[in-house]
Design a protein around this motif. Structure first.
Motif, PDB file in Angstrom:
ATOM      1  N   TYR A 128       0.782  -1.232   0.000  1.00 29.41           N
ATOM      2  CA  TYR A 128       0.000   0.000   0.000  1.00 29.41           C
ATOM      3  C   TYR A 128       0.818   1.288   0.000  1.00 29.41           C
ATOM      4  O   TYR A 128       0.338   2.302  -0.504  1.00 29.41           O
ATOM      5  N   PHE A 129       2.026   1.268   0.534  1.00 32.77           N
ATOM      6  CA  PHE A 129       2.772   2.531   0.630  1.00 32.77           C
ATOM      7  C   PHE A 129       3.127   3.079  -0.754  1.00 32.77           C
ATOM      8  O   PHE A 129       3.140   4.291  -0.956  1.00 32.77           O
ATOM      9  N   GLY A 130       3.407   2.205  -1.696  1.00 34.16           N
ATOM     10  CA  GLY A 130       3.801   2.661  -3.023  1.00 34.16           C
ATOM     11  C   GLY A 130       2.727   2.506  -4.080  1.00 34.16           C
ATOM     12  O   GLY A 130       3.008   2.631  -5.271  1.00 34.16           O
ATOM     13  N   ASP A 131       1.490   2.247  -3.669  1.00 36.06           N
ATOM     14  CA  ASP A 131       0.382   2.125  -4.627  1.00 36.06           C
ATOM     15  C   ASP A 131       0.255   3.438  -5.398  1.00 36.06           C
ATOM     16  O   ASP A 131       0.282   4.524  -4.820  1.00 36.06           O
ATOM     17  N   PHE A 132       0.098   3.338  -6.727  1.00 35.33           N
ATOM     18  CA  PHE A 132       0.083   4.570  -7.536  1.00 35.33           C
ATOM     19  C   PHE A 132      -1.075   5.498  -7.178  1.00 35.33           C
ATOM     20  O   PHE A 132      -1.023   6.696  -7.435  1.00 35.33           O
ATOM     21  N   ARG A 133      -2.123   4.983  -6.525  1.00 35.98           N
ATOM     22  CA  ARG A 133      -3.233   5.841  -6.119  1.00 35.98           C
ATOM     23  C   ARG A 133      -2.832   6.807  -5.015  1.00 35.98           C
ATOM     24  O   ARG A 133      -3.492   7.840  -4.822  1.00 35.98           O
ATOM     25  N   ASP A 134      -1.756   6.492  -4.289  1.00 35.52           N
ATOM     26  CA  ASP A 134      -1.286   7.407  -3.245  1.00 35.52           C
ATOM     27  C   ASP A 134      -0.935   8.775  -3.822  1.00 35.52           C
ATOM     28  O   ASP A 134      -1.024   9.799  -3.132  1.00 35.52           O
ATOM     29  N   VAL A 193      10.012  12.019  -3.612  1.00 32.07           N
ATOM     30  CA  VAL A 193       9.594  10.673  -4.012  1.00 32.07           C
ATOM     31  C   VAL A 193      10.778   9.709  -3.949  1.00 32.07           C
ATOM     32  O   VAL A 193      10.653   8.576  -3.466  1.00 32.07           O
ATOM     33  N   ALA A 194      11.930  10.181  -4.418  1.00 30.57           N
ATOM     34  CA  ALA A 194      13.120   9.329  -4.390  1.00 30.57           C
ATOM     35  C   ALA A 194      13.461   8.914  -2.970  1.00 30.57           C
ATOM     36  O   ALA A 194      13.785   7.754  -2.701  1.00 30.57           O
ATOM     37  N   SER A 195      13.382   9.871  -2.047  1.00 29.11           N
ATOM     38  CA  SER A 195      13.706   9.571  -0.660  1.00 29.11           C
ATOM     39  C   SER A 195      12.688   8.621  -0.045  1.00 29.11           C
ATOM     40  O   SER A 195      13.046   7.626   0.593  1.00 29.11           O
ATOM     41  N   LEU A 196      11.394   8.899  -0.250  1.00 32.07           N
ATOM     42  CA  LEU A 196      10.347   8.055   0.322  1.00 32.07           C
ATOM     43  C   LEU A 196      10.438   6.621  -0.180  1.00 32.07           C
ATOM     44  O   LEU A 196      10.201   5.666   0.571  1.00 32.07           O
ATOM     45  N   SER A 197      10.783   6.459  -1.445  1.00 36.22           N
ATOM     46  CA  SER A 197      10.817   5.118  -2.021  1.00 36.22           C
ATOM     47  C   SER A 197      11.832   4.220  -1.328  1.00 36.22           C
ATOM     48  O   SER A 197      11.654   2.996  -1.274  1.00 36.22           O
TER      49      SER A 197
END
Length: 281
Positions: free
Chosen positions: A14-20, A59-63
């Motif tokens: 869920y953390f990286g779901d594109f709907r986020d 986004v890079a950091s969160l990933s």
């Protein structure tokens, strides 16, 4: 001990779901609603002048935290804490620090809540067992980031009470106004995007912020919301749900997972990182 984030677990799904991504601007509003975060962003962030570069770096950091492995997450967390240690200043006559424990925990809390809200709005709400696993995993990531254990509630029910109480205490501030103006006026992320499409996308971004903010904060900020708006949002959410729900989790999270792996490699090869981002973090 937090459950590891491995394929098939709640945070992985869920953390990286594109709907986020539909809640990206909503999360920013919630973060800068906190007065300490607002002051730090006002004094130290370049998002208003260069929002797309700032977004890509975020986004890079969160990933990395969820999809970059424990070692990668620890390195990135240390980098971020070192960077934020320099973000200090004065707001309303008081000194502030970006590492203020309560503010630092709130930023993490918004990132914890957004994927759950994304599923509630645009997918299938997480089950009780999934929420338990997801929250435990995100608390573990928070501790890697330096969020103190006592600054995150013990379980999801307590977290929701904390989250609602924080939101209830927020008031309008100039940084929120600047953020809305940036969303309204930001230039196109890519040149080939037609101007007419970009105008519609900006209108859509602002609509989604109004739609997905907690109703109490929406009212506090004076954002108009009508029954017609609610019906329009429900139609949009139903369309997203219809298209996205059948997609396997591995595909829904693939872009963020690839970004995470790429960024772990880039962090390990500073020359490549500097070449890609121009020496900026």
């Amino acid at each position: 001990m937090a459950p590891p984030v491995v394929r098939g677990t709640a945070a992985w799904k869920y953390f990286g779901d594109f709907r986020d991504a539909l809640l990206a601007e909503q999360v920013l509003v919630l973060q800068v609603a906190h007065p300490v975060v607002a002051a730090g962003v006002r004094d130290h962030s370049d998002y208003a002048s260069d929002p797309w570069t700032r977004l890509m770096r975020t986004v890079a950091s969160l990933s990395i935290y969820v999809y970059g492995g424990v070692a990668g997450a620890r390195v990135e967390a240390a980098r971020l804490r070192s960077l934020h240690r320099t973000f200090t200043g004065t707001a309303d006559g008081r000194r502030y620090s970006a590492l203020d424990p309560a503010a630092y925990a709130w930023v993490h809390a918004t990132l914890v809540k957004a994927p759950v809200d994304a599923q509630r709005f645009f997918g299938v709400p997480l089950s009780a067992s999934e929420l338990e696993e997801y929250y435990a995993q995100m608390c573990g990531i928070g501790r890697l980031l330096g969020v103190r254990e006592r600054d995150l509630p013990r379980d999801w029910a307590a977290f929701e009470r904390y989250y609602d109480a924080m939101v209830a205490g927020f008031r309008p501030n100039p940084t929120i106004d600047t953020l809305f103006e940036t969303i309204r006026t930001a230039g196109k992320p890519v040149r080939w995007l037609p101007d007419s499409w970009w105008r519609r996308l900006r209108i859509g971004q602002l609509f989604l912020v109004r739609a997905t903010l907690p109703p109490s904060l929406r009212k506090t900020l004076g954002l108009k919301w009508t029954e017609a708006d609610q019906r329009r949002f429900e139609r949009f959410a139903a369309c997203v749900r219809f298209v996205a729900t059948p997609v396997p989790a591995g595909l829904r999270t693939a872009p963020m997972r690839w970004v995470g792996k790429l960024n772990v490699w880039l962090r390990a090869h500073p020359w490549a990182h500097r070449l890609l981002v121009g020496g900026r973090d």
